[in-house]
Design a protein around this motif. Structure first.
Motif, PDB file in Angstrom:
ATOM      1  N   LEU A  27       0.834  -1.211   0.000  1.00  0.00           N
ATOM      2  CA  LEU A  27       0.000   0.000   0.000  1.00  0.00           C
ATOM      3  C   LEU A  27       0.862   1.251   0.000  1.00  0.00           C
ATOM      4  CD1 LEU A  27      -2.791  -1.056   2.507  1.00  0.00           C
ATOM      5  CD2 LEU A  27      -2.980  -0.743   0.037  1.00  0.00           C
ATOM      6  N   TRP A  28       1.925   1.174   0.782  1.00  0.00           N
ATOM      7  CA  TRP A  28       2.812   2.332   0.901  1.00  0.00           C
ATOM      8  C   TRP A  28       3.460   2.652  -0.442  1.00  0.00           C
ATOM      9  CZ3 TRP A  28       8.382   2.689   1.142  1.00  0.00           C
ATOM     10  CH2 TRP A  28       8.837   3.936   1.610  1.00  0.00           C
ATOM     11  N   PHE A  29       3.918   1.573  -1.119  1.00  0.00           N
ATOM     12  CA  PHE A  29       4.534   1.768  -2.429  1.00  0.00           C
ATOM     13  C   PHE A  29       3.507   2.322  -3.394  1.00  0.00           C
ATOM     14  CE2 PHE A  29       8.001  -1.243  -1.336  1.00  0.00           C
ATOM     15  CZ  PHE A  29       9.027  -0.370  -1.613  1.00  0.00           C
ATOM     16  N   GLU A  30       2.293   1.766  -3.304  1.00  0.00           N
ATOM     17  CA  GLU A  30       1.227   2.189  -4.199  1.00  0.00           C
ATOM     18  C   GLU A  30       1.032   3.707  -4.086  1.00  0.00           C
ATOM     19  OE1 GLU A  30      -0.134   0.138  -6.258  1.00  0.00           O
ATOM     20  OE2 GLU A  30      -1.362   1.732  -7.110  1.00  0.00           O
ATOM     21  N   ARG A  31       0.997   4.196  -2.834  1.00  0.00           N
ATOM     22  CA  ARG A  31       0.791   5.608  -2.607  1.00  0.00           C
ATOM     23  C   ARG A  31       1.939   6.412  -3.232  1.00  0.00           C
ATOM     24  NH1 ARG A  31       0.710   8.888   2.712  1.00  0.00           N
ATOM     25  NH2 ARG A  31       2.699   7.852   2.832  1.00  0.00           N
ATOM     26  N   ASN A  32       3.183   5.905  -3.021  1.00  0.00           N
ATOM     27  CA  ASN A  32       4.329   6.614  -3.550  1.00  0.00           C
ATOM     28  C   ASN A  32       4.335   6.634  -5.062  1.00  0.00           C
ATOM     29  OD1 ASN A  32       6.006   7.683  -1.469  1.00  0.00           O
ATOM     30  ND2 ASN A  32       6.096   5.574  -0.741  1.00  0.00           N
TER      31      ASN A  32
ATOM     32  N   GLN B  23       1.772   6.513  -6.976  1.00  0.00           N
ATOM     33  CA  GLN B  23       0.775   7.462  -7.449  1.00  0.00           C
ATOM     34  C   GLN B  23       1.305   8.885  -7.377  1.00  0.00           C
ATOM     35  OE1 GLN B  23      -2.749   6.618  -5.266  1.00  0.00           O
ATOM     36  NE2 GLN B  23      -3.299   4.925  -6.619  1.00  0.00           N
ATOM     37  N   GLN B  24       2.032   9.161  -6.301  1.00  0.00           N
ATOM     38  CA  GLN B  24       2.579  10.508  -6.201  1.00  0.00           C
ATOM     39  C   GLN B  24       3.679  10.727  -7.212  1.00  0.00           C
ATOM     40  OE1 GLN B  24       3.605  10.776  -2.155  1.00  0.00           O
ATOM     41  NE2 GLN B  24       1.568  11.431  -1.534  1.00  0.00           N
ATOM     42  N   ASP B  25       4.310   9.597  -7.588  1.00  0.00           N
ATOM     43  CA  ASP B  25       5.382   9.691  -8.556  1.00  0.00           C
ATOM     44  C   ASP B  25       4.865  10.170  -9.901  1.00  0.00           C
ATOM     45  OD1 ASP B  25       8.003   9.505  -8.344  1.00  0.00           O
ATOM     46  OD2 ASP B  25       8.175   7.353  -8.689  1.00  0.00           O
ATOM     47  N   ASP B  26       3.546   9.959 -10.137  1.00  0.00           N
ATOM     48  CA  ASP B  26       2.998  10.375 -11.413  1.00  0.00           C
ATOM     49  C   ASP B  26       3.061  11.883 -11.618  1.00  0.00           C
ATOM     50  OD1 ASP B  26       2.513   7.816 -11.972  1.00  0.00           O
ATOM     51  OD2 ASP B  26       0.398   7.844 -11.364  1.00  0.00           O
ATOM     52  N   THR B  27       3.011  12.608 -10.510  1.00  0.00           N
ATOM     53  CA  THR B  27       3.174  14.049 -10.616  1.00  0.00           C
ATOM     54  C   THR B  27       4.487  14.409  -9.941  1.00  0.00           C
ATOM     55  OG1 THR B  27       1.990  14.255  -8.556  1.00  0.00           O
ATOM     56  CG2 THR B  27       0.709  14.558 -10.563  1.00  0.00           C
ATOM     57  N   PRO B  28       5.572  14.176 -10.661  1.00  0.00           N
ATOM     58  CA  PRO B  28       6.851  14.229  -9.965  1.00  0.00           C
ATOM     59  C   PRO B  28       7.232  15.647  -9.561  1.00  0.00           C
ATOM     60  CG  PRO B  28       7.110  13.688 -12.303  1.00  0.00           C
ATOM     61  CD  PRO B  28       5.675  14.008 -12.085  1.00  0.00           C
ATOM     62  N   ALA B  29       7.535  15.775  -8.335  1.00  0.00           N
ATOM     63  CA  ALA B  29       8.083  17.024  -7.834  1.00  0.00           C
ATOM     64  C   ALA B  29       9.166  16.621  -6.862  1.00  0.00           C
ATOM     65  CB  ALA B  29       7.013  17.833  -7.113  1.00  0.00           C
ATOM     66  N   PRO B  30      10.410  16.762  -7.244  1.00  0.00           N
ATOM     67  CA  PRO B  30      11.518  16.197  -6.477  1.00  0.00           C
ATOM     68  C   PRO B  30      11.505  16.591  -5.014  1.00  0.00           C
ATOM     69  CG  PRO B  30      12.282  17.080  -8.560  1.00  0.00           C
ATOM     70  CD  PRO B  30      10.841  17.421  -8.461  1.00  0.00           C
TER      71      PRO B  30
ATOM     72  N   GLU C 239      10.663  15.054   0.731  1.00  0.00           N
ATOM     73  CA  GLU C 239      10.037  15.279   2.023  1.00  0.00           C
ATOM     74  C   GLU C 239       9.246  14.056   2.479  1.00  0.00           C
ATOM     75  OE1 GLU C 239       9.450  20.040   1.398  1.00  0.00           O
ATOM     76  OE2 GLU C 239       7.715  18.707   1.363  1.00  0.00           O
ATOM     77  N   GLU C 240       8.522  13.497   1.502  1.00  0.00           N
ATOM     78  CA  GLU C 240       7.687  12.356   1.827  1.00  0.00           C
ATOM     79  C   GLU C 240       8.484  11.219   2.436  1.00  0.00           C
ATOM     80  OE1 GLU C 240       4.541  11.199   1.435  1.00  0.00           O
ATOM     81  OE2 GLU C 240       3.810  13.238   1.101  1.00  0.00           O
TER      82      GLU C 240
END
Lengths: 463, 219
Positions: free
Chosen positions: A441-446, A448-455, A460-461
């Motif tokens: 689940l944790w990877f899944e969340r990451n 998904q956030q990776d789709d809008t990449p903001a380094p 921070e995450e």
């Protein structure tokens, strides 16, 4: 250079595009020219003939060697020596001149003859040794033979000869170090075995460069790790932590160097794979709950004549590793713990430090019989999950299944090892399962956030 | 994230090739072949060099023996020979043996010399020779040898003694026959299995032929 497989697929696709009218004949023609479609079949055939001719060369070589071993008395030894020497020179010389020719077929035959020449060298060596009933060990013959073949391989930059050379030296190494471990004075063969890591670095790695052969590099890497670890183990625990940490550190540092003269891009994935495999191997083998049996004798077994040689190699390898890691220093600020790859320089450095440090602490500072295996299990499962994740992220099937295999192996081993009540097992399994689901689940969340990449956000995450 | 900043990524973009490259033709010079070939030939000479010298210039002697039968992958079948002088207990009884073997009992490795003399009784040609007699043991290479004496260098390693004479290769087709004969002789008359050896002036020996009863085998 595009791969054979890609060209085949492209040809198939291009044909269907042409049929569907997506591209015209002219464009298809240009693609066919550029990717050499007409060579695909010829290449496949020619690879096949290369394999057949080389196999023939190897079989003839084995025939000659067995002939020597049969010790057939109808011909005298002198006659046999004359014939075998003639064969050795004849095959090599013919092979060389055929190999120099520009024609492809002749070139191949020449290469096979040179490989046969390498095998006949072994037959000749065993014959002269047999003539005088030498009672030297078998491995001595292998090492001398391997040395002879490497010289030719290095000079002519021939991949097949370089494989033969490394295989010979490698199979000579194991008995040499075993035998040397019991010997009290060191012969030149024992010295060769003791300095095998450095020999690999100065002889076989250049051989891989000259031949541009990935397989040579892989064999050299395997021999390096085996000899480095094997040699350290003969010293009864002296600096044994380095056996865990140094080879993977060296391979990893090589695999992430930026392009330089001594870095061949084709070798880097191999070096990375070797580093990960070595880490997996050591994490797995030390993940058992058997740390109470790892202890140093009260008198550490630093045998002086041996230790000196091994310490020298250790120094060379350490210097090389540190130098390679220092070259990465300017890249380090660009690393953050969570990148596209979970297995990156930062995580590898942390894993190796934890692995080496834990073992060092256990052996030399405080025995940590419980914490040690737990830490190694954490490392093992982290490595497995990181590999699975990288495999998925980069679409690399091999990495994914490698990680999966390691994960399953880890779980099954722990299940068999923990000889507790079934109830405990049930709890452990459930806990593992919940952990894996949470990780998913944790990877899944990451992702998904990776789709809008903001380094910055990523950093921070996950910091 | 900019992919350029990820040094761990492999170079996934192959450079597009405008022209297919012809197979790279290396300019191999002649010496690149002849030099390694010469080195390989040198190895072939170096491996038997010392034994060839001993064979040519060594003093022939005869040693008393006892065997087993293994196989070497490259060199074929051979007899493992062990000699009367391979037993530390035997050497200890000789003059000088006490000193060498008792004093160094705690060492796992040292070298020594056995001094051998020809037998008193001469043997008719064609008859099996009598083994030479060990007269004393010395820790260093003896300088005061009599004309008929020979010093053979031995190595004491991990509680066993080797002279470099322990292997005798034999043809596959005669192996069974010779081994049977040796077994039989060993039971009936162990004295009559001896080995002809050549020894050079530095104590290095090469086995030359086997005498099993009245038959001489040389391969």
């Amino acid at each position: 250079m595009t791969s054979e497989k890609f060209r085949r697929q492209l040809r198939q696709e291009a044909e269907s595009w042409w049929n569907e009218g997506l591209i015209d004949a002219q464009l298809y023609g240009r693609l066919a020219d550029r990717y050499q479609f007409k060579d695909i079949e010829t290449n496949a055939r020619s690879t096949f003939t290369t394999i057949l001719i080389s196999l023939g060369g190897i079989l003839v070589g084995l025939g000659v060697i067995t002939f020597v071993a049969a010790n057939w008395t109808v011909w005298t030894r002198e006659l046999k020596l004359a014939i075998l020497l003639g064969l050795f020179l004849g095959v090599n010389i013919t092979g060389f001149y055929l190999w120099r020719s520009r024609q492809r077929g002749t070139r191949k035959l020449g290469a096979a003859l040179l490989l046969l020449g390498g095998l006949i060298l072994g037959a000749n060596l065993s014959l002269v040794s047999q003539m005088f009933h030498q009672s030297g060990n078998f491995y001595e013959l292998l090492l001398v033979w391997g040395a002879g073949v490497s010289v030719m391989a290095l000079s002519l930059a021939m991949p097949a000869l370089s494989w033969l050379a490394i295989l010979l030296v490698g199979s000579g190494y194991v008995p040499a170090i075993t035998n040397g471990n019991m010997a009290s004075d060191l012969t030149v063969y024992h010295l060769a075995a003791l300095h095998m890591p450095v020999i690999v670095l100065v002889l076989f790695v250049p051989l891989a460069y000259r031949t541009q052969s990935k397989f040579t590099f892989l064999l050299a890497g395997l021999l390096f790790s085996a000899s480095f670890i094997g040699n350290l183990f003969t010293l009864d625990g002296w600096a044994v932590e380095l056996a865990i940490a140094l080879p993977p550190a060296l391979f990893w540092a090589y695999s992430v160097q930026s392009r330089q003269r001594f870095v061949v891009p084709e070798f880097q994935p191999l070096a990375r794979a070797l580093a990960v495999l070595l880490m997996a191997g050591s994490f797995y083998s030390l993940s058992f709950n058997a740390w109470m049996s790892f202890e140093l004798d009260s008198s550490p077994g630093f045998k002086l004549p041996w230790g000196r040689h091994i310490a020298f190699d250790l120094l060379v390898c350490c210097a090389l590793t540190i130098w390679l890691w220092l070259k990465l220093r300017h890249q380090l600020p660009r690393f953050n713990l969570f990148q596209t790859r979970s297995l990156n320089t930062g995580t590898v450095a942390v894993m190796l430090l934890v692995a080496g440090g834990t073992f060092y602490t256990h052996l030399r500072l405080v025995p940590i019989e419980v914490l040690g295996p737990i830490l190694y299990n954490v490392l093992l499962f982290f490595l497995a999950i990181a590999a699975i994740r990288d495999g998925l992220a980069l679409g690399s099937r091999r990495t994914f299944w490698g990680g999966m295999l390691l994960l399953v192996l880890g779980i099954v081993t722990r299940m068999l090892e923990l000889d507790t009540e079934l109830l405990t097992k049930a709890i452990v399994f459930s806990a593992c399962g919940i952990g894996v689901i949470l990780a998913g689940l944790w990877f899944e969340r990451n992702i998904q956030q990776d789709d809008t990449p903001a380094p910055t956000q990523l950093q921070e995450e996950n910091s | 994230m900019n992919p350029d900043t990820q040094p761990t990524l492999p170079a996934t973009q192959p450079q597009p090739q405008l022209e297919p490259q012809p197979p790279r033709q290396r300019r191999v010079r002649q010496w690149q072949f002849w030099l390694p070939l010469a080195l390989q030939a040198l190895l072939l000479l170096a491996v038997p060099a010392r034994d060839a010298y001993t064979m040519a210039n060594g003093t022939p002697i005869v040693l008393q023996t006892a065997p087993v039968d293994p196989y070497d992958l490259l060199r074929g079948y051979y007899q493992t020979l062990s000699y009367e002088i391979s037993a530390p207990a035997f050497l200890q009884e000789l003059p000088g043996g006490q000193q060498v073997f008792a004093e160094w009992r705690n060492k796992t490795a040292f070298d020594f010399y056995v001094i051998l003399e020809p037998p008193q009784t001469p043997v008719a040609p064609g008859q099996p020779p009598q083994p030479w007699v060990a007269v004393r043991v010395s820790a260093d290479k003896p300088e005061d040898l009599r004309a008929n004496q020979v010093a053979l260098r031995g190595e004491y390693r991990n509680w066993s003694i080797r002279y470099g004479l322990e292997t005798y290769y034999m043809p596959e087709d005669q192996r069974e026959e010779i081994n049977d004969e040796i077994r039989q002789i060993q039971q009936e008359n162990p004295e009559s299995f001896v080995v002809n050896v050549k020894v050079d002036d530095r104590g290095h020996g090469v086995p030359v032929s086997l005498w099993v009863s009245d038959r001489n085998y040389q391969f």
